[in-house]
Structures are given as C-alpha cells and as structure tokens.
Design a protein around this motif. Structure first.
Motif, short mmCIF file in Angstrom:
data_model
loop_
_atom_site.label_atom_id
_atom_site.label_comp_id
_atom_site.label_asym_id
_atom_site.label_seq_id
_atom_site.Cartn_x
_atom_site.Cartn_y
_atom_site.Cartn_z
N LEU A 49 0.26 -1.22 0.10
CA LEU A 49 -0.07 0.01 -0.25
C LEU A 49 0.55 1.17 -0.02
O LEU A 49 0.45 2.63 -0.73
N TYR A 50 1.59 1.85 0.74
CA TYR A 50 2.85 2.57 1.22
C TYR A 50 3.17 2.52 -0.54
O TYR A 50 3.42 3.64 -0.79
N GLY A 51 3.64 1.57 -1.39
CA GLY A 51 4.18 1.81 -3.01
C GLY A 51 3.69 2.14 -3.16
O GLY A 51 4.04 3.02 -4.67
N ALA A 52 2.19 1.49 -3.88
CA ALA A 52 1.51 2.13 -4.79
C ALA A 52 1.18 3.20 -4.47
O ALA A 52 0.79 4.32 -4.78
N VAL A 53 0.61 3.84 -3.16
CA VAL A 53 0.06 4.71 -2.89
C VAL A 53 1.22 5.89 -3.95
O VAL A 53 0.72 7.33 -4.00
N TYR A 93 -5.84 3.47 1.20
CA TYR A 93 -5.54 2.90 3.04
C TYR A 93 -5.23 4.56 4.05
O TYR A 93 -4.87 5.17 3.29
N LEU A 94 -5.48 3.89 5.14
CA LEU A 94 -4.98 5.45 6.10
C LEU A 94 -4.39 4.28 7.54
O LEU A 94 -5.21 2.99 7.66
N THR A 107 -0.89 8.72 10.58
CA THR A 107 -0.30 7.99 9.70
C THR A 107 0.66 8.15 8.19
O THR A 107 1.25 8.83 8.42
N TYR A 108 -0.40 7.34 7.68
CA TYR A 108 -0.35 7.38 6.49
C TYR A 108 -1.25 7.56 5.62
O TYR A 108 -2.69 6.65 6.41
#
Length: 186
Positions: A49-53, A93-94, A107-108
């Motif tokens: 999710l971090y990489g895709a967003v 995501y959150l 945080t993200y």
C-alpha cells in the motif's frame, strides 16, 4: 543537487465532534466502495500500500524498511490499517498509530492514482478519522482518544490539505525546509 522548498502542515482535531464527514459517494450506497480494517497485521500488505500510493508523491522514508521494521510497526498495539476497496480492488489506505496519552496519529493516508478525484479520499478520511476517535474501544487498556493529528506536505496530492481541513482538522504548525539541505521526506 537542486534546492526545493518543502512545506509541511501539521493538523489536529481535539474532539470527536470536530470531524465533518464527507458525503459518501454513490459507490458506497451501491455496495461498490467499502472501508475495511486489515485486522491481521501484514507487513507485506502495508509495504504494498505504501509503495502503490506513494510512488508518485515522493513517499520515500519507508522504502529502506526491512521486513522486521515493517512487522514491528504493524504489530504494535494500537496500530491499525484501514483500506478502501472499490469492487474488491484496493483503492487507498489510512494508517492509525495509537500514541501515549490518548493521542492517535494518522501516519499515512492516500489513494492509488487510479482512484484519485472520485470522492474516495473524503470518504476514506472520514471513516478513518472516526476510527481514530474510537480506537480505545478496539484496544483494551488504551485511554480514550483525546487528539487525532496528521501531517501533509507540498509533495502530497494537490487536494490533500483541503481534504483534511474540510474534515475538520485545524493547522497547528507549518514548517518550510530546503529539501536539498536534508529536509524531511515522507
């Protein structure tokens, strides 16, 4: 190295009543858009999710995290990942991180590029912020939430700051740094 200014805004809510939820998009009523807690911590899923967003909005700080660092983050008590799905596909995501004394940090938060501009972000932020306010209900022993905070920066999407403000977040700090001088990376 080219010098660029990076502005970071820190925002907060100090009462659950501060939240002004976004109107739910029609896809929610149709059952095509859902927001679900990833109840089983999964370092690989959070990494995805971090990489895709974050790929196109300069998220770099976690790119160096190894599996153990990811695991330590997602498995810490009071940390939750909430994922928006549109017709079964992850849309964004959150992440919530319960901090001491009833403080919760978002945080993200973000959307995959294909889902931006479709009212998914306002809905996800509304649901995620509400879950920050009731975090203690899911984590026995945690104090009730008394503050929810988040930061965004000038490298994030062009509507990020406005979305936070429309949801009732208030700016409590603004910092501008020269990124060539080693300023923060998200």
């Amino acid at each position: 190295m080219e010098s660029t200014a990076l502005t970071t805004w820190s925002l907060e809510q100090t009462a659950a009543d501060d939240l002004t939820p976004a109107a739910a998009p029609a896809t929610v009523a149709a059952g095509e858009l859902t927001v679900v807690r990833a109840a089983i911590p999964s370092p690989g899923f959070n990494r995805y999710l971090y990489g895709a967003v974050g790929a196109d909005v300069s998220w770099t700080d976690r790119l160096v995290w190894d599996e153990e660092r990811w695991r330590a983050f997602v498995e810490q008590p009071g940390t939750e990942t909430w994922v928006a799905y549109e017709r079964g596909t992850p849309a964004g995501y959150l992440e919530l991180e319960g901090q001491p004394d009833g403080v919760v940090e978002i945080t993200y938060f973000g959307l995959l590029p294909a889902f931006r501009g479709r009212r998914v972000g306002g809905h996800l932020l509304s649901v995620g912020t509400a879950r920050a306010w009731d975090l203690a209900e899911r984590w026995p022993g945690r104090p009730p939430t008394r503050r929810v905070w988040v930061h965004t920066c000038s490298d994030d999407g062009p509507h990020a700051l406005d979305n936070y403000r429309r949801r009732g977040f208030r700016i409590f700090d603004v910092r501008t740094e020269d990124t060539a001088a080693g300023g923060p990376q998200k």
